[in-house]
Enzyme design. Structure first.
Site, mmCIF file in Angstrom:
data_model
loop_
_atom_site.group_PDB
_atom_site.id
_atom_site.type_symbol
_atom_site.label_atom_id
_atom_site.label_comp_id
_atom_site.label_asym_id
_atom_site.label_seq_id
_atom_site.Cartn_x
_atom_site.Cartn_y
_atom_site.Cartn_z
ATOM 1 N N GLU A 23 -10.342 -11.456 -6.628
ATOM 2 C CA GLU A 23 -8.964 -11.296 -6.149
ATOM 3 C C GLU A 23 -8.513 -12.459 -5.276
ATOM 4 O O GLU A 23 -7.455 -12.400 -4.666
ATOM 5 C CB GLU A 23 -8.778 -9.951 -5.449
ATOM 6 C CG GLU A 23 -9.764 -9.606 -4.376
ATOM 7 C CD GLU A 23 -9.529 -8.223 -3.764
ATOM 8 O OE1 GLU A 23 -8.494 -7.598 -4.023
ATOM 9 O OE2 GLU A 23 -10.400 -7.775 -2.994
ATOM 10 N N ASP B 43 -4.010 -8.666 -5.032
ATOM 11 C CA ASP B 43 -4.305 -9.764 -4.116
ATOM 12 C C ASP B 43 -4.336 -11.107 -4.840
ATOM 13 O O ASP B 43 -3.921 -12.123 -4.285
ATOM 14 C CB ASP B 43 -5.627 -9.508 -3.388
ATOM 15 C CG ASP B 43 -5.422 -8.556 -2.219
ATOM 16 O OD1 ASP B 43 -4.415 -8.723 -1.497
ATOM 17 O OD2 ASP B 43 -6.233 -7.636 -2.033
ATOM 18 N N HIS C 235 0.805 -1.218 0.000
ATOM 19 C CA HIS C 235 0.000 0.000 0.000
ATOM 20 C C HIS C 235 0.837 1.267 0.000
ATOM 21 O O HIS C 235 0.425 2.285 -0.542
ATOM 22 C CB HIS C 235 -1.047 -0.054 1.104
ATOM 23 C CG HIS C 235 -2.128 -1.020 0.734
ATOM 24 N ND1 HIS C 235 -2.155 -2.313 1.193
ATOM 25 C CD2 HIS C 235 -3.141 -0.902 -0.148
ATOM 26 C CE1 HIS C 235 -3.168 -2.942 0.623
ATOM 27 N NE2 HIS C 235 -3.791 -2.109 -0.184
ATOM 28 N N CYS D 195 -8.318 -3.901 -12.019
ATOM 29 C CA CYS D 195 -8.052 -2.672 -11.267
ATOM 30 C C CYS D 195 -6.832 -2.813 -10.355
ATOM 31 O O CYS D 195 -6.546 -1.920 -9.568
ATOM 32 C CB CYS D 195 -9.277 -2.226 -10.472
ATOM 33 S SG CYS D 195 -9.743 -3.379 -9.183
#
Ligand code: PEP
Ligand code: MG
Length: 580
Positions: A433, A457, A191, A504
């Site tokens: 995911e 993920d 992140h 995405c």
């Protein structure tokens, strides 16, 4: 001069003085300070000792009330230890004489005392070593907390050098003064990396111990395009990087010219390029880059940037503002994807042993139904008269998807009963995911209006590689044939069911994967806003025929190395400047 190679997390070049933040685990680097900073360091120490003492006194009173005086005595020991004058004196001496920071001096003194306690024969004192660790952490948290506060109010441009940046820290950063990031941990889809790209700030992650290689104020160069940092560069190096910086800016300006041109292949097929956002206000900037809509709004950042649970009204306001910024373009609101490293103090404090596999994301929502319902109410209300779609993250089983939908249905009924206007016909989709969802995508496709592949993920779970762990970052490859087969199957499942499929995850914004994804049948890609122009350039330089031939070839490979080399060669053919 020290040159280090890490992972290129966000492109561009930054040159500036380092602001070194200390490690979350309180491994404090030995850093000397300027004589003028000594009084401020001592004040920091005193304030941290006093706040810790007050906290302990409150804890002692609460413990005495709930658990009795015997338990409360533990805190008396802590309080007395902190109030001990010789302890303060020893730390102050280290600050004054050796010019070490308050954090380092305090940590060293505590280490010395912990060693003494460990070495005595008395078993009672030996036991107390654990208490000393506790005390050390408490005080350091306050010393470092003060340091952390300073990053929200910077007065000059700096390069942040840190063990890691938490999502909530990043959100509160003073962006105008942050030139770049050099981070010890993480990988390309951690992140911190995603946030750096969102902020359009050059970043290198997975540098292991960069926090100990550089002292605050020393010059550091960040080459986020190539994943290189240089600490204390010589003049020639600085000059070389100034040239690269200018080249990179020129490249960006050239891409900006594509803004108003459509993302169409040379044989006339339109590819919808959308943007991922973390905060409502970013939607405006995202669309300015030429994105056709918001393909992923990571709503959990609203929770992470607040110090208490946002109310329904606050959430509604945030989502409504995203709707306004989206200016009539489609906006996919992903329900909060909290958990793992995206956690904050006021939420569940339980630490899962294996957080990526624990109670996160939709699982967390389904076990905190009140909170989830409030969230869905706010989304449904904000979606009224707008092109808003709802997307559930981290679905693993059909049961979860059905539970989420039935909760959404309950919320609609409540709103109806309360006579509150909301969007009744909102489209509901899911992220694919987890490998389980990918393998059953035929079944899932029958129950949703759209699917979006979360390759970050999906790669993490398929390859069993923690996306945020720099020690296994070399194993994290979205181009691994196993991941690619799952992507291909999801696209096919979508086609069969007549359901839109997009990507995405970070893969969508990586130039190297663009032709492959189009060749696999994808026509919608959602990415960091800053990635949109370069991806558009690639789309406009290629044809579906070429992309399909690339995909066919890639799907015959069985090693990720082969895929990587081949895709790099192909990208060079149409975009030689990529990665300058
Ligand atoms: C993903 O996992 O690919 C994704 C887009 O979601 P996030 O990065 O927020 O986990
Ligand atoms: Mg995800």
């Amino acid at each position: 001069m020290i040159t280090k190679k890490g992972i290129n997390a966000s492109p561009g070049v930054a040159i500036g003085p380092a602001l070194v933040l200390d490690a979350e685990e309180y491994r404090i680097p030995r850093r000397t300070i300027d004589p003028s900073e000594v009084p401020a360091e001592i004040r920091t120490l005193d304030a941290a000792l006093e706040t810790s003492r007050q906290e302990l006194s409150e804890l002692r009173v609460a413990a005495a009330r709930k658990l009795g005086d015997k338990t409360a005595a533990i805190f008396t020991f802590h309080e007395e230890f902190i109030a001990d004058k010789p302890l303060r004196a020893a730390v102050v001496e280290a600050i004054e004489k050796n010019r070490y920071t308050a954090a380092y001096s305090f940590g060293q003194e505590m280490n010395r005392r912990e060693r003494l306690f460990r070495n005595v024969a008395d078993s009672y004192l030996k036991e107390r070593v654990r208490d000393l660790y506790d005390i050390e952490k408490r005080v350091l948290r306050h010393i470092l907390g003060r340091v952390r506060e300073r990053i929200t109010k910077l007065t000059e441009p700096v390069v942040i050098v840190a063990h890691d940046i938490t999502p909530s820290q990043a959100i509160s950063l003073d962006r105008d003064h942050v030139l770049g990031f050099a981070i010890n941990v993480g990988g390309q889809t951690s992140h911190t990396a995603i946030i750096a790209r969102m902020l359009d700030i050059p970043a290198v992650v997975a540098l292991n111990d960069i926090t100990t290689d550089i002292a605050g104020g020393e010059t550091i160069v960040i080459d986020g395009t190539h994943g290189i940092v240089v600490a204390n560069p010589d003049d020639d190096t600085i000059e070389r990087y100034h040239i690269r910086q200018r080249e990179y800016r020129a490249f960006e300006e050239q891409l900006a010219e594509l803004r108003d041109l459509p993302a169409v292949t040379t044989d006339g097929v339109r590819i919808s390029l959308q943007a991922n956002i973390e905060l409502a206000a970013e939607a405006r900037f995202a669309l300015d880059t030429g994105a056709e809509g918001i393909g992923l709004y990571r709503t959990e950042f609203l929770f992470l940037s607040s110090d208490r649970l946002p109310s329904e009204e606050q959430q509604f306001e945030a989502f409504r503002s995203a709707v306004r910024h989206a200016r009539g373009k489609p906006l996919i609101i992903r329900t909060m994807d909290l958990g793992a490293e995206k956690m904050t103090d006021y939420l569940d404090q339980h630490h899962d042993h294996n957080p990526a596999l624990g109670l996160r994301s939709l699982r967390y929502c389904l076990s905190h139904l009140d909170m989830f319902k409030t969230h869905l109410r706010a989304i449904l209300r904000a979606a009224l008269d707008a092109d808003v779609r709802i997307m559930f993250p981290m679905i693993t089983t059909l049961m979860e998807l059905r539970q989420a939908r039935s909760t959404l249905h309950d919320v609609m009924e409540d709103l109806e009963d309360d006579e509150i206007p909301f969007a009744r016909d909102v489209m509901v989709g899911m992220m694919v995911e987890t490998p389980a969802a990918a393998l059953l995508s035929n079944a899932f496709a029958k129950e949703v209006a759209f699917m979006s592949i979360g390759t970050n993920d999906l790669t993490q779970y398929t390859l069993a590689v923690d996306r945020a762990n720099e020690r296994v970052a070399h194993l994290f490859s979205s181009h691994n044939p196993a991941v690619l087969k799952l992507i291909r199957d999801i696209v096919l499942a979508g086609k069969r069911a007549g359901v839109d499929v997009s990507v995405c995850g970070e893969m969508a914004g990586a130039p190297m994967y663009c032709e492959l994804l189009i060749g696999l049948g994808l026509r919608q890609l959602s990415m960091a806003p800053t990635d949109v122009p370069e991806i558009k350039k690639i789309v406009r330089s290629t044809s579906i025929k070429r992309c399909e031939s690339i995909a066919r070839k890639v799907m015959r490979f069985d090693a990720d190395r082969q895929v990587l080399n081949y895709l790099r060669d192909k990208l060079r053919e149409i975009d030689p400047e990529s990665g300058i």
